[in-house]
Write a protein that holds these residues in place. Structure first.
Motif, PDB file in Angstrom:
ATOM      1  N   PHE A   8      43.056 -67.297   1.587  1.00 47.53           N
ATOM      2  CA  PHE A   8      42.300 -66.114   1.262  1.00 47.53           C
ATOM      3  C   PHE A   8      43.451 -64.921   2.073  1.00 47.53           C
ATOM      4  N   TYR A   9      44.007 -65.394   3.067  1.00 54.21           N
ATOM      5  CA  TYR A   9      44.972 -64.370   3.913  1.00 54.21           C
ATOM      6  C   TYR A   9      46.068 -64.298   2.971  1.00 54.21           C
ATOM      7  N   HIS A  10      46.546 -65.410   2.459  1.00 55.65           N
ATOM      8  CA  HIS A  10      47.808 -65.025   1.580  1.00 55.65           C
ATOM      9  C   HIS A  10      47.649 -64.057   0.288  1.00 55.65           C
ATOM     10  N   GLY A  11      46.357 -64.352  -0.061  1.00 58.31           N
ATOM     11  CA  GLY A  11      45.839 -63.532  -1.402  1.00 58.31           C
ATOM     12  C   GLY A  11      45.635 -62.022  -0.914  1.00 58.31           C
ATOM     13  N   PHE A  12      45.290 -61.761   0.303  1.00 59.92           N
ATOM     14  CA  PHE A  12      45.061 -60.710   0.937  1.00 59.92           C
ATOM     15  C   PHE A  12      46.337 -59.763   1.275  1.00 59.92           C
ATOM     16  N   CYS A  13      47.354 -60.539   1.828  1.00 61.15           N
ATOM     17  CA  CYS A  13      48.893 -60.089   1.901  1.00 61.15           C
ATOM     18  C   CYS A  13      49.299 -59.898   0.379  1.00 61.15           C
ATOM     19  N   HIS A  14      49.112 -60.337  -0.748  1.00 62.82           N
ATOM     20  CA  HIS A  14      49.328 -60.089  -1.723  1.00 62.82           C
ATOM     21  C   HIS A  14      48.890 -58.824  -2.212  1.00 62.82           C
ATOM     22  N   LYS A  15      47.812 -58.408  -1.987  1.00 62.05           N
ATOM     23  CA  LYS A  15      47.090 -57.127  -2.296  1.00 62.05           C
ATOM     24  C   LYS A  15      47.849 -56.079  -1.708  1.00 62.05           C
ATOM     25  N   ILE A  16      48.194 -56.236  -0.301  1.00 63.38           N
ATOM     26  CA  ILE A  16      48.857 -55.368   0.503  1.00 63.38           C
ATOM     27  C   ILE A  16      50.253 -55.148  -0.167  1.00 63.38           C
ATOM     28  N   TYR A  17      50.793 -56.317  -0.540  1.00 63.22           N
ATOM     29  CA  TYR A  17      52.318 -56.377  -1.064  1.00 63.22           C
ATOM     30  C   TYR A  17      52.334 -55.394  -2.204  1.00 63.22           C
ATOM     31  N   LYS A  18      51.334 -55.699  -3.308  1.00 65.30           N
ATOM     32  CA  LYS A  18      51.226 -54.930  -4.542  1.00 65.30           C
ATOM     33  C   LYS A  18      50.952 -53.301  -4.006  1.00 65.30           C
ATOM     34  N   GLU A  19      50.104 -53.016  -3.249  1.00 65.00           N
ATOM     35  CA  GLU A  19      49.978 -51.465  -2.735  1.00 65.00           C
ATOM     36  C   GLU A  19      51.137 -50.983  -2.165  1.00 65.00           C
ATOM     37  N   LEU A  20      51.815 -51.741  -1.390  1.00 65.12           N
ATOM     38  CA  LEU A  20      52.941 -51.217  -0.802  1.00 65.12           C
ATOM     39  C   LEU A  20      53.865 -50.743  -1.973  1.00 65.12           C
ATOM     40  N   GLN A  21      54.428 -51.756  -2.956  1.00 60.75           N
ATOM     41  CA  GLN A  21      55.184 -51.869  -3.885  1.00 60.75           C
ATOM     42  C   GLN A  21      55.019 -50.344  -4.730  1.00 60.75           C
ATOM     43  N   ARG A  22      53.674 -49.898  -4.727  1.00 58.64           N
ATOM     44  CA  ARG A  22      53.323 -48.821  -5.540  1.00 58.64           C
ATOM     45  C   ARG A  22      53.242 -47.477  -4.549  1.00 58.64           C
ATOM     46  N   ASP A  23      53.765 -47.707  -3.230  1.00 58.08           N
ATOM     47  CA  ASP A  23      53.897 -46.504  -2.344  1.00 58.08           C
ATOM     48  C   ASP A  23      52.344 -46.137  -2.158  1.00 58.08           C
ATOM     49  N   GLU A  24      51.399 -47.048  -2.124  1.00 57.36           N
ATOM     50  CA  GLU A  24      50.134 -46.956  -1.649  1.00 57.36           C
ATOM     51  C   GLU A  24      49.929 -47.470  -0.327  1.00 57.36           C
ATOM     52  N   ILE A  25      49.795 -46.501   0.847  1.00 56.97           N
ATOM     53  CA  ILE A  25      49.533 -47.071   2.274  1.00 56.97           C
ATOM     54  C   ILE A  25      48.197 -46.897   2.461  1.00 56.97           C
ATOM     55  N   ASN A  26      47.497 -47.884   2.650  1.00 56.47           N
ATOM     56  CA  ASN A  26      45.805 -47.972   3.026  1.00 56.47           C
ATOM     57  C   ASN A  26      45.633 -48.624   4.426  1.00 56.47           C
ATOM     58  N   TYR A  27      46.693 -49.091   5.171  1.00 61.44           N
ATOM     59  CA  TYR A  27      46.338 -49.691   6.472  1.00 61.44           C
ATOM     60  C   TYR A  27      47.472 -48.969   7.425  1.00 61.44           C
ATOM     61  N   SER A  28      46.702 -48.735   8.606  1.00 62.29           N
ATOM     62  CA  SER A  28      47.857 -48.493   9.730  1.00 62.29           C
ATOM     63  C   SER A  28      48.506 -49.599  10.203  1.00 62.29           C
ATOM     64  N   SER A  29      49.737 -49.110  10.992  1.00 59.50           N
ATOM     65  CA  SER A  29      50.433 -50.289  11.480  1.00 59.50           C
ATOM     66  C   SER A  29      49.764 -50.943  12.549  1.00 59.50           C
ATOM     67  N   THR A  30      48.798 -50.547  13.518  1.00 61.11           N
ATOM     68  CA  THR A  30      47.825 -51.093  14.188  1.00 61.11           C
ATOM     69  C   THR A  30      47.105 -52.290  13.504  1.00 61.11           C
ATOM     70  N   LYS A  31      46.354 -51.769  12.590  1.00 63.07           N
ATOM     71  CA  LYS A  31      45.716 -52.721  11.753  1.00 63.07           C
ATOM     72  C   LYS A  31      46.353 -53.813  11.025  1.00 63.07           C
ATOM     73  N   LEU A  32      47.597 -53.447  10.745  1.00 61.21           N
ATOM     74  CA  LEU A  32      48.461 -54.547  10.108  1.00 61.21           C
ATOM     75  C   LEU A  32      48.961 -55.755  11.263  1.00 61.21           C
ATOM     76  N   ARG A  33      49.092 -55.038  12.413  1.00 58.34           N
ATOM     77  CA  ARG A  33      49.591 -55.921  13.760  1.00 58.34           C
ATOM     78  C   ARG A  33      48.480 -56.961  13.815  1.00 58.34           C
ATOM     79  N   ILE A  34      47.134 -56.416  13.929  1.00 62.62           N
ATOM     80  CA  ILE A  34      46.223 -57.504  14.114  1.00 62.62           C
ATOM     81  C   ILE A  34      46.067 -58.253  13.029  1.00 62.62           C
ATOM     82  N   LEU A  35      46.121 -57.907  11.829  1.00 64.82           N
ATOM     83  CA  LEU A  35      46.079 -58.899  10.638  1.00 64.82           C
ATOM     84  C   LEU A  35      47.231 -59.845  10.834  1.00 64.82           C
ATOM     85  N   ASN A  36      48.238 -59.582  10.991  1.00 63.83           N
ATOM     86  CA  ASN A  36      49.693 -60.326  11.099  1.00 63.83           C
ATOM     87  C   ASN A  36      49.368 -61.536  12.240  1.00 63.83           C
ATOM     88  N   GLU A  37      48.137 -61.430  13.101  1.00 61.37           N
ATOM     89  CA  GLU A  37      47.906 -62.502  14.098  1.00 61.37           C
ATOM     90  C   GLU A  37      47.012 -63.554  13.503  1.00 61.37           C
TER      91      GLU A  37
END
Length: 196
Positions: A100-129
Protein backbone atom coordinates in the motif's frame (compact mmCIF):
# COMPACT_ATOMS: atom_id res chain seq x y z
CA UNK A 1 16.99 -24.16 -7.71
CA UNK A 2 18.07 -24.82 -4.16
CA UNK A 3 15.90 -23.34 -1.38
CA UNK A 4 18.77 -21.23 0.01
CA UNK A 5 19.50 -19.65 -3.38
CA UNK A 6 15.86 -18.63 -3.65
CA UNK A 7 15.97 -17.25 -0.11
CA UNK A 8 19.17 -15.30 -0.87
CA UNK A 9 17.61 -13.79 -4.00
CA UNK A 10 14.49 -12.88 -2.02
CA UNK A 11 16.61 -11.06 0.58
CA UNK A 12 18.67 -9.24 -2.10
CA UNK A 13 15.56 -7.90 -3.83
CA UNK A 14 13.98 -6.95 -0.49
CA UNK A 15 17.09 -4.84 0.17
CA UNK A 16 16.93 -3.16 -3.25
CA UNK A 17 13.17 -2.60 -2.90
CA UNK A 18 13.65 -0.87 0.47
CA UNK A 19 16.58 1.14 -0.92
CA UNK A 20 14.31 2.39 -3.70
CA UNK A 21 11.50 3.23 -1.27
CA UNK A 22 13.86 5.07 1.08
CA UNK A 23 15.45 7.11 -1.70
CA UNK A 24 12.24 7.93 -3.61
CA UNK A 25 10.93 9.56 -0.43
CA UNK A 26 14.02 11.76 -0.25
CA UNK A 27 13.64 12.73 -3.90
CA UNK A 28 10.00 13.69 -3.26
CA UNK A 29 11.12 15.95 -0.40
CA UNK A 30 13.85 17.58 -2.51
CA UNK A 31 11.40 18.08 -5.39
CA UNK A 32 8.86 19.81 -3.13
CA UNK A 33 11.53 21.96 -1.45
CA UNK A 34 12.82 23.05 -4.88
CA UNK A 35 9.42 24.72 -5.40
CA UNK A 36 10.58 27.51 -3.05
CA UNK A 37 13.73 28.24 -5.08
CA UNK A 38 14.10 31.17 -7.47
CA UNK A 39 14.12 30.54 -11.22
CA UNK A 40 16.10 29.11 -13.01
CA UNK A 41 17.23 26.97 -10.03
CA UNK A 42 13.67 25.77 -9.43
CA UNK A 43 13.18 24.46 -12.97
CA UNK A 44 16.65 22.95 -13.18
CA UNK A 45 16.30 21.11 -9.85
CA UNK A 46 12.76 19.87 -10.45
CA UNK A 47 13.65 18.63 -13.94
CA UNK A 48 16.62 16.74 -12.47
CA UNK A 49 14.53 15.28 -9.62
CA UNK A 50 11.90 14.11 -12.10
CA UNK A 51 14.55 12.31 -14.12
CA UNK A 52 16.19 10.78 -11.04
CA UNK A 53 12.80 9.67 -9.69
CA UNK A 54 11.80 8.10 -13.00
CA UNK A 55 15.01 6.09 -13.24
CA UNK A 56 14.91 5.01 -9.60
CA UNK A 57 11.21 4.12 -9.72
CA UNK A 58 11.14 2.13 -12.95
CA UNK A 59 14.66 0.69 -13.08
CA UNK A 60 15.15 -0.26 -9.39
CA UNK A 61 12.07 0.04 -7.20
CA UNK A 62 9.29 -1.53 -9.29
CA UNK A 63 11.45 -4.43 -10.58
CA UNK A 64 12.66 -5.07 -7.01
CA UNK A 65 9.07 -5.27 -5.76
CA UNK A 66 8.18 -7.83 -8.42
CA UNK A 67 11.34 -9.90 -7.95
CA UNK A 68 11.15 -9.86 -4.13
CA UNK A 69 7.50 -10.96 -4.38
CA UNK A 70 8.28 -13.62 -6.99
CA UNK A 71 11.00 -15.20 -4.84
CA UNK A 72 8.78 -14.90 -1.73
CA UNK A 73 5.99 -16.85 -3.45
CA UNK A 74 8.56 -19.38 -4.64
CA UNK A 75 9.78 -19.84 -1.04
CA UNK A 76 6.21 -20.36 0.16
CA UNK A 77 5.64 -22.84 -2.66
CA UNK A 78 8.81 -24.79 -1.76
CA UNK A 79 7.97 -24.78 1.97
CA UNK A 80 4.25 -24.14 2.60
CA UNK A 81 4.70 -24.86 6.32
CA UNK A 82 5.70 -21.18 6.67
CA UNK A 83 2.04 -20.29 6.19
CA UNK A 84 1.13 -22.26 9.32
CA UNK A 85 3.33 -20.06 11.53
CA UNK A 86 1.59 -17.16 13.32
CA UNK A 87 4.57 -14.81 12.97
CA UNK A 88 4.39 -15.25 9.18
CA UNK A 89 0.79 -13.98 9.17
CA UNK A 90 1.90 -10.82 10.96
CA UNK A 91 4.87 -10.46 8.60
CA UNK A 92 2.58 -10.79 5.58
CA UNK A 93 0.32 -8.08 7.06
CA UNK A 94 3.34 -5.75 7.21
CA UNK A 95 4.27 -6.70 3.64
CA UNK A 96 0.71 -5.85 2.58
CA UNK A 97 1.13 -2.46 4.30
CA UNK A 98 4.37 -2.02 2.33
CA UNK A 99 2.51 -2.72 -0.94
CA UNK A 100 0.00 0.00 0.00
CA UNK A 101 2.85 2.38 0.83
CA UNK A 102 4.47 1.59 -2.53
CA UNK A 103 1.17 2.32 -4.29
CA UNK A 104 0.82 5.62 -2.44
CA UNK A 105 4.38 6.56 -3.44
CA UNK A 106 3.45 5.79 -7.04
CA UNK A 107 0.54 8.23 -6.75
CA UNK A 108 2.88 10.95 -5.41
CA UNK A 109 5.43 10.11 -8.13
CA UNK A 110 2.78 10.61 -10.85
CA UNK A 111 1.64 13.91 -9.30
CA UNK A 112 5.18 15.30 -9.12
CA UNK A 113 5.86 14.24 -12.72
CA UNK A 114 2.85 16.43 -13.64
CA UNK A 115 4.17 19.28 -11.45
CA UNK A 116 1.35 18.83 -8.94
CA UNK A 117 2.56 19.45 -5.40
CA UNK A 118 -0.07 18.25 -2.92
CA UNK A 119 2.10 17.55 0.14
CA UNK A 120 4.45 19.65 2.22
CA UNK A 121 8.03 18.53 2.75
CA UNK A 122 7.18 17.92 6.44
CA UNK A 123 4.35 15.53 5.54
CA UNK A 124 6.64 13.77 3.10
CA UNK A 125 9.34 13.43 5.79
CA UNK A 126 6.82 11.77 8.10
CA UNK A 127 5.57 9.53 5.29
CA UNK A 128 9.16 8.60 4.45
CA UNK A 129 9.50 6.94 7.88
CA UNK A 130 6.76 4.36 7.17
CA UNK A 131 9.09 1.88 5.43
CA UNK A 132 11.59 2.25 8.29
CA UNK A 133 8.96 1.16 10.82
CA UNK A 134 7.89 -1.72 8.56
CA UNK A 135 11.51 -2.80 8.06
CA UNK A 136 12.14 -2.90 11.82
CA UNK A 137 8.93 -4.85 12.42
CA UNK A 138 9.61 -7.42 9.68
CA UNK A 139 13.26 -7.99 10.62
CA UNK A 140 12.38 -8.55 14.28
CA UNK A 141 9.53 -10.88 13.30
CA UNK A 142 11.73 -12.95 11.00
CA UNK A 143 14.63 -13.17 13.47
CA UNK A 144 12.64 -13.75 16.68
CA UNK A 145 9.77 -15.73 15.11
CA UNK A 146 7.59 -17.34 17.79
CA UNK A 147 9.72 -16.17 20.71
CA UNK A 148 8.56 -12.59 20.32
CA UNK A 149 6.20 -11.25 22.92
CA UNK A 150 3.53 -9.72 20.68
CA UNK A 151 2.39 -7.07 23.12
CA UNK A 152 5.91 -5.74 23.72
CA UNK A 153 6.67 -6.00 20.02
CA UNK A 154 3.69 -3.84 19.10
CA UNK A 155 4.48 -1.37 21.91
CA UNK A 156 8.09 -1.21 20.71
CA UNK A 157 7.07 -0.49 17.11
CA UNK A 158 4.66 2.25 18.26
CA UNK A 159 7.36 3.80 20.47
CA UNK A 160 9.80 3.64 17.57
CA UNK A 161 7.26 5.49 15.39
CA UNK A 162 6.76 8.12 18.10
CA UNK A 163 10.53 8.62 18.41
CA UNK A 164 10.76 9.08 14.66
CA UNK A 165 8.03 11.76 14.78
CA UNK A 166 9.82 13.57 17.61
CA UNK A 167 13.06 13.40 15.63
CA UNK A 168 11.35 14.89 12.57
CA UNK A 169 9.91 17.76 14.61
CA UNK A 170 13.31 18.40 16.23
CA UNK A 171 15.00 18.40 12.81
CA UNK A 172 12.38 20.84 11.50
CA UNK A 173 13.05 23.24 14.40
CA UNK A 174 16.81 23.06 13.82
CA UNK A 175 16.32 23.76 10.11
CA UNK A 176 14.00 26.68 10.84
CA UNK A 177 16.54 28.11 13.31
CA UNK A 178 19.36 27.81 10.76
CA UNK A 179 17.19 29.48 8.11
CA UNK A 180 16.36 32.31 10.53
CA UNK A 181 20.05 32.75 11.47
CA UNK A 182 20.99 32.86 7.78
CA UNK A 183 18.25 35.42 7.13
CA UNK A 184 19.49 37.61 10.02
CA UNK A 185 23.08 37.47 8.72
CA UNK A 186 21.92 38.52 5.25
CA UNK A 187 19.99 41.45 6.76
CA UNK A 188 23.07 42.56 8.72
CA UNK A 189 25.20 42.37 5.54
CA UNK A 190 22.64 44.47 3.63
CA UNK A 191 22.54 47.01 6.44
CA UNK A 192 26.33 47.32 6.40
CA UNK A 193 26.32 47.75 2.61
CA UNK A 194 23.66 50.47 2.81
CA UNK A 195 25.69 52.32 5.48
CA UNK A 196 28.73 52.44 3.21
Amino acid sequence: MDFYYVKALHIIFIVTWFAGLFYIGRLFIYHVEAEKKEEPAKSILQTQYKLMSKRLWYIITWPSLFLASFFAFWLLYKDPTYLEMPWMHVKLAFVLALYFYHGFCHKIYKELQRDEINYSSTKLRILNEAPTVILFAVVFLVVLKDTINWIWGVVGIILFGVLLMIGIRFYKKIRAKKSWDKFEKELIKEDKKSEV
